[in-house]
Design an enzyme around this catalytic site. Structure first.
Site, PDB file in Angstrom:
ATOM      1  N   GLU B 279       4.458  -5.412  -4.614  1.00 52.42           N
ATOM      2  CA  GLU B 279       3.964  -5.864  -3.464  1.00 52.42           C
ATOM      3  C   GLU B 279       3.942  -4.842  -2.310  1.00 52.42           C
ATOM      4  O   GLU B 279       3.216  -5.010  -1.092  1.00 52.42           O
ATOM      5  CB  GLU B 279       4.868  -7.151  -2.895  1.00 52.42           C
ATOM      6  N   HIS B 300      10.144  -0.342 -30.600  1.00 52.28           N
ATOM      7  CA  HIS B 300       9.294  -0.969 -31.707  1.00 52.28           C
ATOM      8  C   HIS B 300       8.178  -1.898 -31.370  1.00 52.28           C
ATOM      9  O   HIS B 300       7.970  -2.905 -31.995  1.00 52.28           O
ATOM     10  CB  HIS B 300      10.172  -1.540 -32.695  1.00 52.28           C
ATOM     11  N   LYS B 414      -2.972 -18.645  -2.252  1.00 53.12           N
ATOM     12  CA  LYS B 414      -2.213 -19.871  -1.656  1.00 53.12           C
ATOM     13  C   LYS B 414      -3.465 -20.598  -0.803  1.00 53.12           C
ATOM     14  O   LYS B 414      -3.330 -21.810  -0.768  1.00 53.12           O
ATOM     15  CB  LYS B 414      -1.371 -19.419  -0.653  1.00 53.12           C
TER      16      LYS B 414
END
Lengths: 435, 435
Positions: B279, B300, B414
């Site tokens: 951010e 792995h 948003k």
């Protein structure tokens, strides 16, 4: 049942004659078992070739475990861990009163405190251990098994042998010899199925059956996937579509793929996917770097980077059409929290709107979008989804001229460990301690 | 107490006069509160400026919660969630008999089944809710609080008001108004500290205190960090070193940073770090993509890609010198598992050897290596580490000419949600349902 795939770009435009030719060649190599790494194509026919008798044997062993134990320790790492973990998490329910048999993983991490406290915790339980290792020689699970075998022998004496189950290669490895000598029940990982393609074998099936889930449905889902995704159809086979789009995006300067989802129980399916693609494709200086995010939480974290950061990422969202349980918003008289605009929206619908909103924003921000949708999360759909990804991954790696079935890079650090510990052990460790 | 930083390259060579000048400028802008985003530099002096009285108030509230409840629900997302979660996980012990007060998070995900089952689970508990939101308007936690407030009011009636605690901005937001109207206890997130820099405020302190950890030690650790990392010393200040190295690697064609660790309890510290850097830096088409792995398990998995894949990644390993509990390997007579070469090696030592082995292999494979070492995991070292990363992050973003303290990209999705839901809600949802 089928996976549906959407892509934000123009898929038809990607189908050059070169791609047609390449996909045909790969399809032919897979069908005739003649490509690089073809010795490890056992997973392709597995959903059809696994015997009902094998499934019955797994179920019977699971039933026996449930009778004699209330904890099953599954020891494994990589492909011997993450597939089982992924299925159990995907099918689990939040805050549920615990299963008759609790399944605890070990050997995927080396952690003295964890093992010590695990053994203390086990003192008040009845325990079975399932140690899973294709090679039978990987150090991390071997260490966990070393301590847990000792624990089981001290606690159960001779009975320990009937409480230890080994899942390993048919013909080779230290673990196999040990199992034979000690008389442990053994399940086989077929020699022609590599660790990260082994989730549908006894590796994943035994823990799943012990947790009370339906292993027949899992295999049924994989069967229908084997039928769907073996078709040579560039227009309609989503496994091929996914591989073709990934290759195009990789060639277009997007070296990072983010697998996103709104379903927190798919977190370890994302981890399984990361291993599958990272180990299959990440070779010879090539391959897409696979990473994952969980929404909404990561919309308030990596979301900023995805929206506005360096334009190196594309996004694949794993969507679920139906959930089994939900809440629906009901408006309040006072609207004190100003959420009445959500009236009659269910939380699953909210997530879907959130997905549309984020996907559109990210696309407009320059992040190509893929969506992979399955109907719901259950054994059948999981089996289908696993197989889909394995097939897509094989195509993807072959499109990069990479052998999808080896993992030469994993050996490098192992060799260094061996080298370091071959030095007179005590003096080396002393050095570490005094640092 | 200090963090030590190692780098596989030649650090001195990076200290051009240009870098000297840039770092001096940034240091000056931070010290004089005059750079971009300077309104959000409240975290810099915070460890020194937070009043003892405030800590006492938080502790008293925590004690009251512990008296009246055995579950604390913390509702938050992003910076209002991940810092608390990171601390609680880092300090937790495996398989421990549960704390007097169990802390459960909500609002970081939107999930009907989770909320429904949570409320059912709460029926047999005594509950306090702490809702945390800087803006007080973020939808996801608002949704969770909507359902949980309703639950609390139905269950506790008027007493609910004394069981709901709000942590929000001093001067604005829906949540603040609601808290005043209902008479909820309030804690303040200072206006000049952004969400992802707020872990050392009441946001993180209240849950930490309720879980029984020492918030004074956390702040003490941050204090010593504030002293260390405010120094203008390119040679010895590891926060500046880390920023300079990251900038160099970014400019050298490594756009992806992997934060690795062998300590599974640091998993959410990695998540906190990802939010902080993603951010703060991921803007204007720039920034390093932050991602994480947990070893051994990911050796792995992504290990193969790190070793051999496209050369776009560098690795920063978070190392812990001392663990509080361990197991040591003792050889066996028969050596049936062929592990006797590990005789007298503790599992923490094994991990350190594993780190050396993997780091060397990855370096030889073309992955630049950074190591960040702290002595141990406790409140003090965590406070120190958080502050270190915040300071390093501010330098890093400023080196890219990025404002470290805004997050414009998070707003995009948003706004889309708002747009979508402003449509006549019912008809829009109908469309979704029939798809």
């Amino acid at each position: 049942m089928k996976i549906s795939l959407q892509y934000s770009g123009n898929y038809s435009k990607l189908l050059s004659s070169e791609i047609h030719h390449k996909i045909q060649t790969i399809h032919h190599l897979m069908a005739t078992r003649s490509g690089t790494g073809a010795d490890y194509l056992g997973w392709v026919d597995w959903p059809h070739s696994i015997h009902l008798e094998s499934l019955r044997e797994i179920q019977e062993t699971a039933d026996k475990i449930c009778e004699q134990s209330n904890v099953l320790i599954v020891i494994g790492i990589g492909g011997s861990y993450i597939g089982s973990k992924a299925m159990l998490e995907a099918l689990s329910t939040n805050f549920e009163s615990s299963h008759p048999v609790e399944i605890i993983f070990a050997g995927h991490l080396v952690n003295g405190s964890y093992l010590k406290r695990l053994m203390h915790y086990l003192d008040s339980k009845e325990v079975t251990v399932n140690v899973v290792s294709k090679s039978g020689t990987t150090t991390e699970p071997a260490i966990a098994f070393h301590f847990l075998r000792n624990y089981m022998e001290n606690r159960y004496g001779e009975e320990a042998s009937s409480r230890i189950i080994v899942t390993t290669d048919e013909n080779e490895g230290t673990l196999r010899s040990l199992a034979i000598e000690k008389g442990y029940k053994r399940f086989v990982i077929p020699h022609n199925i590599g660790g990260r393609y082994s989730v549908l074998t006894a590796v994943g099936l035994l823990p799943l059956a012990v947790a009370g889930y339906d292993i027949h449905q899992l295999i049924n889902g994989a069967k229908s996937a084997a039928e769907e995704y073996s078709k040579l159809d560039l227009e309609k086979n989503p496994a091929i579509q996914y591989a073709v789009i990934r290759k195009h995006l990789y060639d277009s300067g997007y070296p990072v793929e983010i697998l996103s989802t709104f379903e927190s129980q798919l977190k370890y399916v994302q981890e399984w996917w990361k291993q599958l693609f990272a180990e299959s494709e990440g070779k010879a200086g090539k391959g897409i770097f696979p990473t994952s995010v969980l929404y909404s939480t990561d919309l308030h974290s990596l979301g900023q980077y995805i929206q506005d950061g360096q334009r190196i990422v594309f996004e694949t969202c794993l969507l679920i059409e139906k959930v089994q349980e939900d809440l629906t918003f009901v408006e309040t008289k006072q609207n004190m929290d100003q959420l009445n605009y959500l009236n009659e929206v269910s939380l699953h619908e909210f997530n879907h709107i959130c997905y549309k909103a984020a996907s559109l924003a990210h696309l407009q921000g320059g992040v190509p979008q893929i969506a992979i949708t399955i109907e719901q999360i259950d054994e059948e759909h999981l089996g289908h989804l696993f197989y889909f990804f394995m097939m897509a991954c094989a195509y993807s790696a072959y499109l990069l001229d990479i052998n999808p079935f080896d993992q030469p890079g994993v050996e490098e650090y192992k060799m260094n460990i061996f080298k370091f510990l071959k030095k007179p052990a005590y003096s080396y460790n002393r050095q570490l301690q005094t640092k």
